[in-house]
Design a protein around this motif. Structure first.
Motif, mmCIF file in Angstrom:
data_model
loop_
_atom_site.group_PDB
_atom_site.id
_atom_site.type_symbol
_atom_site.label_atom_id
_atom_site.label_comp_id
_atom_site.label_asym_id
_atom_site.label_seq_id
_atom_site.Cartn_x
_atom_site.Cartn_y
_atom_site.Cartn_z
ATOM 1 N N TYR A 309 53.782 78.539 41.927
ATOM 2 C CA TYR A 309 54.453 77.309 41.517
ATOM 3 C C TYR A 309 54.435 76.314 42.676
ATOM 4 C CZ TYR A 309 58.198 74.172 39.997
ATOM 5 O OH TYR A 309 58.932 73.064 39.640
ATOM 6 N N THR A 310 54.118 75.074 42.393
ATOM 7 C CA THR A 310 54.105 74.026 43.405
ATOM 8 C C THR A 310 55.461 73.329 43.419
ATOM 9 O OG1 THR A 310 51.734 73.676 43.113
ATOM 10 C CG2 THR A 310 52.982 71.928 44.209
ATOM 11 N N VAL A 311 56.134 73.422 44.545
ATOM 12 C CA VAL A 311 57.465 72.830 44.684
ATOM 13 C C VAL A 311 57.317 71.365 45.100
ATOM 14 C CG1 VAL A 311 59.709 72.995 45.813
ATOM 15 C CG2 VAL A 311 58.380 75.072 45.361
ATOM 16 N N LYS A 315 62.764 69.169 46.427
ATOM 17 C CA LYS A 315 63.173 70.056 45.332
ATOM 18 C C LYS A 315 63.381 71.491 45.829
ATOM 19 C CE LYS A 315 63.013 66.936 42.106
ATOM 20 N NZ LYS A 315 62.033 66.995 41.020
ATOM 21 N N SER A 316 63.743 71.639 47.107
ATOM 22 C CA SER A 316 63.942 72.958 47.701
ATOM 23 C C SER A 316 65.421 73.268 47.887
ATOM 24 C CB SER A 316 63.246 73.041 49.064
ATOM 25 O OG SER A 316 61.856 72.889 48.948
ATOM 26 N N LEU A 317 65.707 74.536 48.184
ATOM 27 C CA LEU A 317 67.091 74.946 48.444
ATOM 28 C C LEU A 317 67.662 74.175 49.627
ATOM 29 C CD1 LEU A 317 69.541 76.836 48.045
ATOM 30 C CD2 LEU A 317 68.374 78.478 49.545
ATOM 31 N N SER A 318 66.858 73.990 50.656
ATOM 32 C CA SER A 318 67.335 73.257 51.839
ATOM 33 C C SER A 318 67.718 71.824 51.489
ATOM 34 C CB SER A 318 66.271 73.282 52.937
ATOM 35 O OG SER A 318 65.053 72.725 52.473
ATOM 36 N N ASP A 319 66.991 71.216 50.571
ATOM 37 C CA ASP A 319 67.328 69.852 50.140
ATOM 38 C C ASP A 319 68.659 69.832 49.388
ATOM 39 O OD1 ASP A 319 64.876 68.732 51.124
ATOM 40 O OD2 ASP A 319 63.872 69.628 49.397
ATOM 41 N N LEU A 320 68.881 70.880 48.593
ATOM 42 C CA LEU A 320 70.148 70.981 47.851
ATOM 43 C C LEU A 320 71.318 71.144 48.813
ATOM 44 C CD1 LEU A 320 71.737 71.262 45.199
ATOM 45 C CD2 LEU A 320 71.112 73.692 45.194
ATOM 46 N N LEU A 321 71.147 71.988 49.842
ATOM 47 C CA LEU A 321 72.221 72.231 50.805
ATOM 48 C C LEU A 321 72.479 71.009 51.686
ATOM 49 C CD1 LEU A 321 71.390 75.896 51.895
ATOM 50 C CD2 LEU A 321 73.139 75.120 50.283
ATOM 51 N N ARG A 331 66.513 72.933 40.256
ATOM 52 C CA ARG A 331 66.464 74.129 39.395
ATOM 53 C C ARG A 331 65.168 74.155 38.595
ATOM 54 N NH1 ARG A 331 70.875 74.329 34.803
ATOM 55 N NH2 ARG A 331 69.635 72.456 34.299
ATOM 56 N N TYR A 332 64.514 75.316 38.610
ATOM 57 C CA TYR A 332 63.293 75.530 37.809
ATOM 58 C C TYR A 332 63.646 76.452 36.649
ATOM 59 C CZ TYR A 332 58.928 77.752 36.376
ATOM 60 O OH TYR A 332 57.880 78.265 35.637
ATOM 61 N N ILE A 333 63.342 76.017 35.431
ATOM 62 C CA ILE A 333 63.625 76.810 34.236
ATOM 63 C C ILE A 333 62.309 77.285 33.643
ATOM 64 C CG2 ILE A 333 64.634 76.791 31.929
ATOM 65 C CD1 ILE A 333 66.546 74.618 32.861
ATOM 66 N N ASP A 334 62.180 78.601 33.504
ATOM 67 C CA ASP A 334 60.969 79.181 32.922
ATOM 68 C C ASP A 334 61.139 79.239 31.405
ATOM 69 O OD1 ASP A 334 58.795 80.714 32.134
ATOM 70 O OD2 ASP A 334 58.819 81.921 33.954
ATOM 71 N N LYS A 335 60.380 78.431 30.701
ATOM 72 C CA LYS A 335 60.498 78.360 29.246
ATOM 73 C C LYS A 335 59.969 79.603 28.545
ATOM 74 C CE LYS A 335 60.174 73.305 29.246
ATOM 75 N NZ LYS A 335 59.432 72.114 28.756
ATOM 76 N N LYS A 336 59.092 80.351 29.234
ATOM 77 C CA LYS A 336 58.531 81.558 28.633
ATOM 78 C C LYS A 336 59.539 82.704 28.613
ATOM 79 C CE LYS A 336 53.790 80.484 30.084
ATOM 80 N NZ LYS A 336 52.613 80.967 30.871
ATOM 81 N N GLN A 345 62.099 77.467 47.678
ATOM 82 C CA GLN A 345 62.042 76.798 48.972
ATOM 83 C C GLN A 345 60.581 76.444 49.219
ATOM 84 O OE1 GLN A 345 64.445 75.771 51.026
ATOM 85 N NE2 GLN A 345 62.946 74.938 52.463
ATOM 86 N N LYS A 346 60.327 75.160 49.450
ATOM 87 C CA LYS A 346 58.940 74.688 49.563
ATOM 88 C C LYS A 346 58.259 75.203 50.829
ATOM 89 C CE LYS A 346 56.188 70.421 49.697
ATOM 90 N NZ LYS A 346 55.286 70.771 48.583
ATOM 91 N N SER A 347 58.912 75.050 51.969
ATOM 92 C CA SER A 347 58.314 75.432 53.243
ATOM 93 C C SER A 347 59.402 75.839 54.226
ATOM 94 C CB SER A 347 57.470 74.279 53.817
ATOM 95 O OG SER A 347 58.279 73.119 53.974
#
Length: 461
Positions: A309-311, A315-321, A331-336, A345-347
């Motif tokens: 998955y490309t973040v 859109k990472s946890l660090s950005d949220l904090l 938040r990423y929601i898997d529709k499947k 976390q992107k990097s």
């Protein structure tokens, strides 16, 4: 801990572990064996070449008929002199042989009055010189002990009586190589018997201060495969079943205690903790639960790579904090898979422990846990950085991933003590990437493939 394991000692010998460890180190053992053999060959070839042996036959005869009956005792006395240090000292007085390397010896031809005198040296010439010196030095000593007998030479000093004895350099070097190999194997076996590295589930139960909830057998990744996931139709059915059993135990414990947040951790890198965390979350979602999977390893994030998955930026946890983004944005929601959500976390970032220590992280977990059934958190290895210890103070329970043959029991017990001090409940451990753990593996594997293959076909209708 709520349950202290009663250790009985690791008395059993795990042949499978010994074979695995020997195979792992076979290259080193063979390399040392070859190097030792080569060095032995070079040394022996340099210091011990071919040996030349010069011989002469002599007969013990009496000087008069009165002494004829005592020939055996006379031979014994003469052999003592010929093999004595007195003869060596007498030979050293001769300047031409005083510094020659070699040996001189004498022996009786069985059941005869014959004595064979021999001299060995590194060259035919030196062997003859030593033998000649011994023969000329001997008469000076006979006057001290013998008068009734004398030695008569039956052969002369001749190159025809010289034998060349080839050195066994290659054979000795081969033996040295085999001895080094045997020593390497022996030391490896001794290490396997004496070490406390966790190599099977039974041993882990005996040595660890936590329960072992199960084992996940080793699976080799296919080409270009990111991770072993139960959502992948090609994943071995036995592995899926093992994840299912592990999930049942984890869920049962957490439901019994009313826990919502679970951290999945390990001591070292590459023990498979991220894969275990993902599969636990996926399996809980399959059971109809709402699950939030969080990548809290902000030093080496792995979950986005696992899902390929490309973040996006911010859109990472660090950005949220850091309040750069909201929960809905990261938040990423898997529709499947209904009910399955992720925070990636992107990097890697610098000093992530500062964000994890912040009260906002605890508040985030509490807020998420009010809206989902379970929060599964992938954390950095606790034996390397303090991040996991910080996270442990904010979650309800912890699960330790233990890679087979890698971690020592004493290290794991120390980690359990550290986690206990934070107040987190250590549910137990899972033995990961295990080999030789189950009997009749082939039959179970075939059954698992049939069962899960049938189940997948049924769902595809």
């Amino acid at each position: 801990m709520e349950q202290q394991i009663n250790r009985q000692g690791n008395t059993s010998i795990d042949v499978s572990f010994i074979c695995r460890y020997l195979w792992k180190n076979i290259f080193v053992i063979l390399m040392c064996s070859c190097i030792g053999g080569i060095l032995a060959y070079v040394g022996m070839d340099h210091f011990s070449g071919s040996t030349y042996i010069a011989t002469m036959d002599m007969a013990m005869i009496s000087r008069d008929n009165s002494a004829a009956g005592n020939v055996d005792s006379a031979i014994a006395r003469n052999l003592n002199v010929l093999n004595s240090e007195m003869l060596r000292e007498q030979m050293k007085k001769q300047e031409e042989v005083s510094s020659l390397p070699g040996t001189v010896s004498a022996s009786q031809v069985p059941n005869t009055n014959l004595i064979t005198m021999s001299a060995s040296a590194g060259s035919a010439e030196n062997a003859l010189r030593l033998l000649k010196s011994a023969l000329t030095s001997y008469p000076t000593l006979t006057a001290y002990f013998e008068s009734g007998y004398m030695l008569r030479n039956l052969t002369g000093l001749s190159v025809q009586n010289i034998q060349k004895q080839e050195s066994k350099t290659i054979l000795n070097a081969l033996l040295a190589s085999l001895l080094i190999m045997a020593a390497g194997v022996g030391l490896t076996v001794f290490y396997c018997i004496s070490t406390d590295r966790i190599h099977n589930r039974k041993q882990a139960s005996e040595l660890l201060d936590m329960r072992m909830l199960g084992s996940l057998h080793f699976m080799k990744k296919r080409k270009n495969q990111k991770a072993i996931l139960i959502s992948d139709p090609g994943t071995d059915g036995v592995y899926v079943e093992e994840i299912d059993k592990l999930t049942t135990q984890v869920q049962s414990y957490m439901d019994q205690k009313g826990f919502r947040t679970l951290m999945v951790n390990s001591i070292c890198e590459n023990e498979g903790k991220s894969t275990v965390a993902v599969n636990l979350a996926l399996n809980l979602a399959r059971r109809g639960k709402k699950v939030m999977l969080i990548d809290a390893d902000m030093r080496r994030p792995a979950l986005a790579k696992i899902f390929d998955y490309t973040v996006d930026k911010n859109k990472s946890l660090s950005d949220l904090l850091q309040a750069k983004s909201s929960l809905q944005e990261v938040r990423y929601i898997d529709k499947k898979i209904p009910g399955f959500m992720c925070i990636f976390q992107k990097s890697a970032i610098a000093e992530p422990d500062k964000f994890l220590e912040n009260k906002d992280f605890k508040a985030l977990l509490k807020m998420i846990s009010r809206h989902v059934d379970y929060v599964v958190i992938d954390t950095p290895p606790i034996g390397i950085v303090r991040d996991a210890e910080i996270v442990a103070g904010a979650v309800d329970a912890a699960l330790l991933t233990v890679r087979q043959d890698r971690v020592r029991a004493v290290e794991l017990n120390d980690v359990v003590d550290v986690l206990d001090d934070t107040g987190v409940a250590v549910i137990g451990g899972v033995l990961n990437m295990a080999k030789g753990e189950r009997n009749s593996f082939g039959r179970k594997k075939r059954y698992g493939r049939y069962y899960y293959g049938y189940d997948n076909r049924k769902q595809g209708r």
